[in-house]
Every structure is written in structure tokens, then in C-alpha cells.
Design a protein around this motif. Structure first.
Motif, short mmCIF file in Angstrom:
data_model
loop_
_atom_site.label_atom_id
_atom_site.label_comp_id
_atom_site.label_asym_id
_atom_site.label_seq_id
_atom_site.Cartn_x
_atom_site.Cartn_y
_atom_site.Cartn_z
N ILE A 1 3.24 7.51 8.91
CA ILE A 1 4.20 6.79 9.75
C ILE A 1 5.14 7.79 10.42
O ILE A 1 5.55 7.60 11.57
N ILE A 2 5.46 8.88 9.75
CA ILE A 2 6.31 9.92 10.35
C ILE A 2 5.60 10.55 11.54
O ILE A 2 6.17 10.73 12.62
N GLN B 1 -1.15 11.07 3.21
CA GLN B 1 -0.44 9.96 2.59
C GLN B 1 0.09 9.02 3.66
O GLN B 1 0.40 9.43 4.77
N LEU B 2 0.24 7.75 3.27
CA LEU B 2 0.68 6.75 4.24
C LEU B 2 2.10 7.01 4.73
O LEU B 2 2.40 6.79 5.90
N ALA C 1 -5.07 2.36 8.52
CA ALA C 1 -5.16 3.35 7.44
C ALA C 1 -4.81 2.72 6.10
O ALA C 1 -5.48 2.98 5.08
N ALA C 2 -3.79 1.86 6.10
CA ALA C 2 -3.41 1.16 4.87
C ALA C 2 -4.54 0.26 4.39
O ALA C 2 -4.81 0.15 3.19
N ALA D 1 0.82 -1.21 0.00
CA ALA D 1 0.00 0.00 0.00
C ALA D 1 0.86 1.26 0.00
O ALA D 1 0.56 2.23 -0.71
N VAL D 2 1.93 1.27 0.78
CA VAL D 2 2.82 2.43 0.82
C VAL D 2 3.51 2.62 -0.53
O VAL D 2 3.62 3.74 -1.05
N LEU D 3 3.96 1.51 -1.12
CA LEU D 3 4.60 1.58 -2.44
C LEU D 3 3.64 2.18 -3.46
O LEU D 3 4.01 3.07 -4.24
N PHE D 4 2.41 1.71 -3.46
CA PHE D 4 1.40 2.20 -4.39
C PHE D 4 1.12 3.69 -4.15
O PHE D 4 1.09 4.49 -5.10
#
Length: 601
Positions: A398-399, A393-394, A137-138, A79-82
Motif C-alpha cells: 500500500i505504501i 508484504q501487504l 494481492a490480498a 489480510a493485512v492484520l494477519f
């Protein structure tokens, strides 16, 4: 670190190989449809998910630390990659694939550097709530990104969860009922199959049902997109061509994926090591994950990490060494030779139904409920991560989650527990208790105080505030018996605070007696001249010794008029003529206070 002399190699034998082979076969059956699904989530052609499921687990098994963890493509990383790459170029294009493989190599190098730097212990400081909120969230992003395929719609990709939902909502009147029937039958099947028999390959059966439904309804004639046949089932050496500018664009997203991957892998590996009683080295696992991604990126594998589902299945299937993960990769290749010709008969909405199920299972509702009902700080971390993930954004989520986690950790570190203690008896045992918590009477001359937690520049203000509060409540007392518990070390600010308190007590005509036994702490106290100012006679190995010395210094005239007689040592002091001798003056009938930091001992 970089040696093939891994401890598990010596444990491989005929019996373990048989058990590992059976576990590997079971794992290959589940990762075949999952690999395709994860590739779709990542915006990549199906074969890249399968390549990741082959290459990543082999390298991670050889170089990692966990005995049963299986690495490969995961939903969160996909999901993060996308979400990251679709902001740069459209998903599924050759440029997108090249960026994905290049980002994977960058991720691996970052993780490898982290392993060499031995930062495994630092990962433990990040709250588990970050991953729970991020994963939720993902899951929503994954589900929303598949709604168009499930409903047979054509909408613009990209954007936040809300933006994607709005575009799907705007196109609902164009819903393709054939697509809805295919995705619905697939989703229903994958939900029902585990309830009938957990050993059945639910994903494969569901895809079969979805494909049959599509064939029966004439899917291609109704505009339903089908998967293309796999151009290759064996990964090949590929060197992504990235220039410096493009590489810099990928670094923020790569850092997020690297971090998420390490959190996933270490938490999974440590969890299974504790269950099985295996040894576990987080830094070695980081090296294994880094190598699996750095090397995998050159062999058409995209970023992966440990998979809890496949690791749990591996353990339940009787895996005994990491060889099971290697067997799973080999069996997957064999299955692809047999089944790859049939991929072109799978309707895209059928895979959409599978991915909706994966997204639903990704949300850990029980753990979310536990966090919300047990900790306000963890709830804040979870909500900050989750809301950021669905609103922006994902990778940014995370940050935010990590920053919140560190904020609460530092805040907690800066607020050590400070308690004023007094002797009391509970069930026949006499010990020091929290005077405020149990409403205990205190000696008018001696303050027995305990500090639990770090004593450094960020906590001094809080500790001093608590000292002054104690004086405001019970009056200034010239003699202090101070116990430093769980104070592993102090800095110059902590040393200056102790010197200040020593001088304050002496200005009042009393003294300070310090209880400290931890050798590094004592060395720091000596190096910062605290012991020199305190005097060796005022340093004690136990609070009882400190109290005895404090009572000996107490003013006998004040003792003569004191009816509290807090300590056993008070028996040696002059007594009021009207004092009735008792063995103990304070009895605690029942303790219902907090168990943590309650000052009960």
C-alpha cells in the motif's frame, strides 16, 4: 463534529424502522458466516469476527456520514492484520489476539486524528488503482493461506505468497482426501446457490453442506480439525496490555490498516451517496470509522471498515437510515444465541472453501481489465501495488501504491497543457482551435497561446519548453495573446515566468496581452507585481478582447503582405492587392482529435 445531533435521527419513523428492520435481518444472515470467515482470515478465533460485526457497525452508523453503508470486518483489512501480526507472533494465540485488539485501537486513534485534521479531501488524490491492485494481492494471499486447510496439510505459516505456495506444493503428497472433499463440496455449493436463487443464504447453506459431508465421511476420524465451540457470544470490555516497544512495532501495520480502511469506507460511502442523491461528508465518515475502531478495540472487535457487499445488500433490501446497520448487529446477537452451539460441528476445511470463494470474489477482473486497456499510468500503479503485495508484504504494497499514485499525480500537475491557437470554423461556428492539432495557419505577428493547468515552480520548465517549441515551429512573433485557463493560482516562479515573457515580447518590438478572470489569480498577479509590469490596458477578460488589442498593435506593413488574415479584426488592416475577400479562411470539416486538452474552445 462530536455531537449526537446527526441529521438522520430526525428521519426515523415507524415506516423507516420497519424497512430498516427487514434490511437488518437480511444483513445479519449474511454476516454470520462471513464474520467467522473474516476472523479466520485475520488469524483470530471465530468469535472476534462476530464481535466486530456487532460493535463496529453500531458506532460507525451513529457517528459516520453514509446512510446505507454497513461497517464491520473486511477481507482486505483481515489480510493485512494477519500478514502483519504473524511476523510478530503465531496466529490464534492469546498474545496474537491481544496484539490484534491493541492494533485496532491504534488504527482507530489514527483515523480519528485524520478526521479531526479534516483530511477527507486528500484521500481523493490517491488513485483507485491502488485499492484494486492491493485488493487483488490480498485476495491471493488469503487464498494461498487457506490452501493448507483446504487440502488438509500442516505447513509453516507466514511469508510472501510465493513462499506459502512453495510450502503447500512441497506437501501436496500429504493431501487429505477427506478435507479436499469437504472443502470442494462447500466451495461448489457457495458457487451454485446464487445461480439457483440469489435470495438463499449461500454461505449458511454451503457451511451446512460442508458440515454434512464431514459428518458423512467421519471427518474427526480422518484427522480433520473442527471449530471449537464459541466461549462467548457477547463481547466484553478488554484492555490490551501493550508496552511502548510493542506499540511501536504495531504502528507501521496500523497506519496501513487505517489508510486502507479509510479508502474503503470513503469510496463505498461516496458511491452510494451519489447513487441515492444523499449528502456525504468524508471527514465525518473518517470520524465515524475512527471511533468504531478505537472503541471497538476495547470490546473485542478487531479493525474494520465499510463493506461493499453488505452495504449493497443493505441498500437493495430497502434500508432507509443507518438504523438498519444497528438492527443487523442486534439480529446477529439473537442468531448467535440460537446457532452458536452448532459451530463446533463445522469442519475447518469447509470454512476454507468459503474463504476461497470470498478471495475469488475479491478480485475485480472487470475493473482490472478496464484499467489496463484505458490508462498506462493507472496500469503502472496497479501492477506496482499488486506485485509488491504478492512478493513482499501487504502493508509495504500500500505504501508503494500510494507513492506511485502521488508520483503520477505530481507528474501530471507539472505538465500543464500549452497550445497555440488559431481561429477556425466548424459546422458554421467560428472559434479558437489548436493550431498544431488541426494544422491551421497562424498570424505571422500574433501568437495566441493558452495554458491549461497549474503554473508553479514544478511546471515552469515544461511551459517554457513548449513556448520555445512553438517559436521554433512557427517563428518568433512579437505579440502574444496568452490565456490562462484552469490556472487557479500561481507561485513566484509562475509570476517570474510571466514577467520574463512580457519583457521578451517587448524586446522584440511587440507586447503581451493576458487573459485572466479568476479573482484569486488576479490578486496574486497584483501582489507579485505582474499586473504593474504588464499594464492594466494589457489585461483582458476574454481572448477576443486580447486578440483585438493585439491586432491593433500589429505592424501594418507586415499586414499589407499577409494573405492569412487569421482574425476578423484583420479586416481593418491594409490588405494585399491580390487578396480575395472571404468571410472565413479556415474551415474544419471534421474533428477526430482527442477530446481532452484538445484546445477546441
Amino acid at each position: 463534529m462530536f455531537t449526537l445531533n446527526r441529521p438522520w435521527f430526525a428521519t426515523v419513523g415507524r415506516d423507516t424502522m420497519r424497512d430498516d428492520a427487514m434490511a437488518g435481518l437480511t444483513n445479519a444472515a449474511i454476516v454470520l458466516p462471513q464474520g467467522v470467515a473474516f476472523a479466520v482470515i485475520a488469524g483470530l478465533p471465530p468469535q472476534y469476527g462476530l464481535f466486530t460485526a456487532m460493535i463496529t457497525p453500531i458506532i460507525a452508523a451513529i457517528w459516520g456520514s453514509s446512510v446505507v453503508m454497513v461497517s464491520g470486518p473486511t477481507t482486505a483489512i483481515s489480510a493485512v492484520l494477519f500478514a502483519t501480526l504473524t511476523e510478530i507472533t503465531p496466529a490464534g494465540t492469546p498474545a496474537y489476539v491481544e496484539l490484534a485488539l491493541g492494533m485496532t485501537i491504534i488504527v482507530g486513534l489514527m483515523q480519528l486524528a485524520a478526521g479531526i485534521a479534516q483530511i477527507g479531501a486528500l484521500i481523493s488524490f490517491i488513485s483507485h488503482s491502488v485499492i484494486i491492485g492491493f485488493t487483488a494481492a490480498a485476495a491471493l494471499l488469503i487464498a494461498v493461506s487457506q490452501l493448507a486447510d483446504v487440502l488438509g496439510l500442516t505447513v509453516d505459516p507466514g511469508g510472501s505468497v510465493f513462499a506459502r505456495l512453495y510450502r503447500v506444493y512441497a506437501g501436496l503428497d500429504q493431501t487429505n482426501l477427506t478435507a479436499l472433499a469437504i472443502s470442494g463440496s462447500t466451495l461448489a455449493t457457495v458457487i451454485v446457490i446464487p445461480k439457483i436463487n440469489k435470495r438463499l443464504p449461500a454461505y449458511i447453506v454451503a457451511l451446512l453442506v460442508g458440515s454434512v459431508t464431514g459428518y458423512a465421511l467421519g471427518a474427526p476420524d480422518h484427522g480433520i480439525q473442527m471449530f471449537s465451540s464459541l466461549p462467548s457470544i457477547v463481547p466484553s470490555l478488554t484492555v490490551p496490555g501493550l508496552d511502548f516497544s510493542t506499540t511501536m512495532q504495531l504502528v507501521p501495520g496500523a497506519a496501513t490498516i487505517a489508510f486502507v480502511g479509510l479508502l474503503e469506507a470513503i469510496s463505498i460511502g461516496r458511491s452510494f451517496a451519489l447513487r441515492r442523491g444523499d449528502a456525504y461528508d468524508a471527514n465525518q465518515e473518517i470520524v465515524g470509522q475512527g471511533l468504531s475502531n478505537a472503541i471497538g478495540g476495547f470490546f473485542q472487535a478487531y479493525a474494520g471498515s465499510g463493506s461493499f457487499t453488505r452495504s449493497a445488500l443493505n441498500a437493495e433490501s430497502g434500508a432507509r437510515t443507518p438504523l438498519a446497520a444497528i438492527f443487523a448487529a442486534a439480529f446477529l446477537l439473537i442468531m448467535l444465541f440460537l446457532l452458536s452451539p452448532f459451530v463446533q460441528y463445522i469442519p475447518v476445511p469447509a470454512m476454507g472453501g468459503i474463504i476461497l470463494y470470498i478471495a475469488w470474489r475479491l478480485i475485480n477482473a472487470e475493473e482490472i481489465r478496464h484499467i489496463i486497456t484505458s490508462s498506462r499510468s493507472e496500469t503502472a500503479i496497479l501492477l506496482a501495488t499488486f506485485l509488491t503485495g504478492i512478493a513482499t508484504q501487504l502493508d509495504f504494497a500500500i505504501i508503494v501504491g500510494v507513492i506511485c499514485s502521488l508520483f503520477f499525480f505530481l507528474r501530471k500537475s507539472s505538465l500543464p497543457w500549452v497550445g497555440v491557437m488559431s481561429p477556425a470554423t466548424y459546422r458554421g461556428v467560428r472559434s479558437f482551435r489548436n493550431a498544431r492539432l488541426y494544422n491551421l495557419k497562424q498570424c505571422p505577428q500574433i501568437a495566441a497561446i493558452r495554458i491549461e493547468g497549474p503554473l508553479f515552480f514544478a511546471s515552469i520548465e515544461h511551459v517554457e519548453h513548449e513556448f520555445r517549441n512553438a517559436e521554433a515551429e512557427a517563428g518568433e512573433r512579437p505579440i502574444v495573446a496568452l490565456t490562462l485557463r484552469s490556472v487557479g493560482d500561481i507561485d513566484l516562479s509562475g509570476a517570474d515566468f510571466l514577467v520574463k515573457e512580457i519583457e521578451t515580447c517587448r524586446k522584440r518590438g511587440g507586447d503581451l496581452h493576458l487573459v485572466a478572470t479568476y479573482l484569486p489569480l488576479l490578486r496574486t498577479l497584483a501582489r507579485t507585481h505582474v499586473l504593474e509590469i504588464l499594464g492594466k490596458q494589457n489585461l483582458h477578460a476574454s481572448k477576443y478582447s486580447a486578440v483585438a488589442a493585439a491586432v491593433e498593435q500589429a505592424d501594418e506593413e507586415i499586414c499589407r503582405n499577409c494573405h492569412i488574415r487569421s482574425y476578423f479584426e484583420c479586416k481593418g488592416k491594409p490588405k494585399p492587392t491580390d487578396l480575395v475577400e472571404r468571410e472565413d479562411t479556415t474551415e474544419i470539416v471534421e474533428i477526430l482529435g482527442p477530446q481532452r486538452n484538445s484546445g477546441q474552445g
